[in-house]
Design a protein around this motif. Structure first.
Motif, mmCIF file in Angstrom:
data_model
loop_
_atom_site.group_PDB
_atom_site.id
_atom_site.type_symbol
_atom_site.label_atom_id
_atom_site.label_comp_id
_atom_site.label_asym_id
_atom_site.label_seq_id
_atom_site.Cartn_x
_atom_site.Cartn_y
_atom_site.Cartn_z
ATOM 1 N N UNK A 48 0.763 -1.213 -0.042
ATOM 2 C CA UNK A 48 0.029 0.016 0.154
ATOM 3 C C UNK A 48 0.844 1.324 0.028
ATOM 4 N N UNK A 49 0.456 2.226 -1.012
ATOM 5 C CA UNK A 49 1.598 3.225 -1.142
ATOM 6 C C UNK A 49 0.645 4.548 -0.698
ATOM 7 N N UNK A 50 1.209 5.612 -0.472
ATOM 8 C CA UNK A 50 0.578 6.971 -0.198
ATOM 9 C C UNK A 50 0.459 7.570 -1.600
ATOM 10 N N UNK A 51 -0.568 8.167 -1.944
ATOM 11 C CA UNK A 51 -0.439 9.276 -3.186
ATOM 12 C C UNK A 51 -1.400 10.618 -2.866
ATOM 13 N N UNK A 52 -0.904 11.362 -3.477
ATOM 14 C CA UNK A 52 -1.257 12.697 -3.192
ATOM 15 C C UNK A 52 -1.703 13.505 -4.416
ATOM 16 N N UNK A 53 -3.083 13.906 -4.390
ATOM 17 C CA UNK A 53 -3.484 14.724 -5.699
ATOM 18 C C UNK A 53 -3.913 15.976 -5.722
ATOM 19 N N UNK A 54 -3.521 16.818 -6.410
ATOM 20 C CA UNK A 54 -3.711 18.295 -6.061
ATOM 21 C C UNK A 54 -5.045 18.663 -6.805
ATOM 22 N N UNK A 55 -6.187 19.241 -6.131
ATOM 23 C CA UNK A 55 -7.424 19.576 -6.578
ATOM 24 C C UNK A 55 -7.519 20.730 -7.523
ATOM 25 N N UNK A 56 -8.434 20.863 -8.537
ATOM 26 C CA UNK A 56 -8.288 22.312 -9.335
ATOM 27 C C UNK A 56 -8.256 23.580 -8.345
ATOM 28 N N UNK A 57 -8.720 23.411 -7.111
ATOM 29 C CA UNK A 57 -8.893 24.729 -6.074
ATOM 30 C C UNK A 57 -7.701 24.532 -5.181
ATOM 31 N N UNK A 58 -6.668 23.711 -5.415
ATOM 32 C CA UNK A 58 -5.328 23.987 -4.802
ATOM 33 C C UNK A 58 -5.427 23.022 -3.455
ATOM 34 N N UNK A 59 -6.375 22.256 -3.208
ATOM 35 C CA UNK A 59 -6.474 21.450 -1.873
ATOM 36 C C UNK A 59 -5.485 19.966 -2.246
ATOM 37 N N UNK A 60 -4.957 19.336 -1.255
ATOM 38 C CA UNK A 60 -4.149 18.285 -1.385
ATOM 39 C C UNK A 60 -5.033 17.254 -0.789
ATOM 40 N N UNK A 61 -5.352 16.095 -2.079
ATOM 41 C CA UNK A 61 -6.224 15.089 -1.498
ATOM 42 C C UNK A 61 -5.358 13.705 -1.242
ATOM 43 N N UNK A 62 -5.691 13.275 -0.183
ATOM 44 C CA UNK A 62 -4.494 12.123 0.018
ATOM 45 C C UNK A 62 -5.637 10.662 -0.320
#
Length: 374
Positions: A48-62
């Motif tokens: 299981x690996x952590x990933x992080x995605x940047x949303x269109x309004x600048x939030x970091x979603x884990x």
């Protein structure tokens, strides 16, 4: 007396509508919050690996990436290399309206045991993610995760199976429909225990309330699924008490009969299964896993075929992360409807109060308010 009881009943009814008008999202979304959800704390049979995605309004979603097969001990670099280089299906998993990703380990492990990688990024406002839940924000975030997989991790769209559980089925169906409309066909769509629309299933549970007038986040999947041109699989428990099979069947009936590749839409009805035990059902487990395995094998087979040039509309490009002006207008109209309805409720309450005053016995003005003289 009877008239007063009627007025009282109407007032109680209108009072019950107030939470639905002003606090409906807190009734729909039930996130579990956590300060941190590192992959290291996930007890899993695979890496299981952590990933992080940047949303269109600048939030970091884990979120988490789970590697296909029972392969433990893979570090981030090894896991991402496997994700990109191997031809296994990649399941983009959108969960239901409650909990957070650590509570989805059982279904994710079943899917990895079927030789699929799984990506689950929690919704905004869920788990350790910032933000506030709404249908529009979930749709934008789904696009961000899709672009992260295809543009940053170089996963072919034809390998990605979009999977939606319960309310997540509404998110998944919308994403799949928008992708297909734009000429980017995913590998497949799986909808589990989901509805034809949130309005329809809410109205079924609360038949005396004007749900169709008040609900802002409506998830009209039955109007969106007809745009989906990739293979479709539906999974539903016959004993589902939250989203009855009837609602799921209406969604299935609204789906195209077959994909552009000629794969007929498929359905797994689990006879003894309710809403929340799809992956815990002992009696229906073999039925579920066999159906999933067959579907994922079909997707993998299609993903290895050379693309048909005549079926391609445009070269694949990242999907816009922001709701289109037309979609934004729809959200505004829904919000306007809620404001108008609130105004009508207040006007109705005021009218009832005025009627009650007009029909009450008049009392003399002045000092004493005793019984009227004969």
């Amino acid at each position: 007396m009877a008239e007063r009881l009627v007025i009282l009943a109407i007032q109680v009814y209108l009072t019950c509508l107030i939470p639905l008008v002003f606090f409906q999202r807190s009734l729909i979304y039930h996130p579990s919050r956590s300060a941190s959800l590192p992959a290291a704390q996930a007890i899993s049979r695979t890496s299981v690996i952590d990933i992080r995605v940047k949303s269109h309004d600048g939030l970091t979603l884990n979120g988490w990436l789970l590697i296909a097969g029972n392969r433990t001990g893979k570090n981030e670099s090894e896991a991402l290399n496997l994700l990109e280089k191997e031809g296994n299906p990649v399941i983009l998993y959108f969960p239901g309206n409650a909990g957070q990703r650590s509570r989805r380990l059982v279904p994710m492990e079943v899917l990895t045991s079927l030789n699929a990688h799984v990506v689950l990024v929690d919704y905004r406002g869920y788990g350790d993610n910032p933000g506030t839940p709404s249908e529009a924000s979930f749709a934008n975030d789904a696009r961000s995760v899709w672009n992260y997989l295809t543009a940053e991790l170089n996963v072919s769209p034809r390998r990605i199976v979009i999977y939606g559980e319960s309310l997540g089925g509404g998110v998944a169906t919308r994403l799949a429909g928008e992708l297909c409309k734009s000429g980017i066909e995913p590998g497949g769509l799986i909808v589990q225990s989901t509805f034809n629309s949130l309005v329809a299933v809410a109205q079924k549970h609360f038949p005396v309330l004007p749900i169709s007038l008040l609900l802002v986040d409506r998830y009209p999947s039955d109007r969106r699924i007809n745009s989906v041109t990739c293979p479709i699989l539906q999974i539903h428990g016959q004993q589902d008490q939250i989203v009855p099979l009837e609602n799921g069947q209406r969604l299935f009936d609204a789906a195209p009969a077959a994909s552009t590749s000629g794969i007929a839409k498929q359905q797994i009805v689990m006879p003894t299964t309710d809403h929340n035990d799809v992956y815990d059902s002992q009696r229906d487990s073999a039925l579920l896993q066999e159906g999933l395995r067959d579907f994922l094998e079909q997707v993998q087979s299609l993903s290895t075929r050379p693309p048909d040039p005549s079926a391609e509309k445009e070269p694949d490009s990242p999907l816009s992360n922001v709701t289109s002006p037309a979609q934004a207008g729809q959200s505004v109209n829904l919000l306007d409807r809620r404001v108008v309805m609130a105004g009508l409720l207040l006007a109705f309450v005021a009218a009832l109060e005025l009627l009650k005053r007009q029909r009450s016995p008049r009392t003399p003005t002045g000092g004493d308010h005793g019984p009227p003289t004969k």
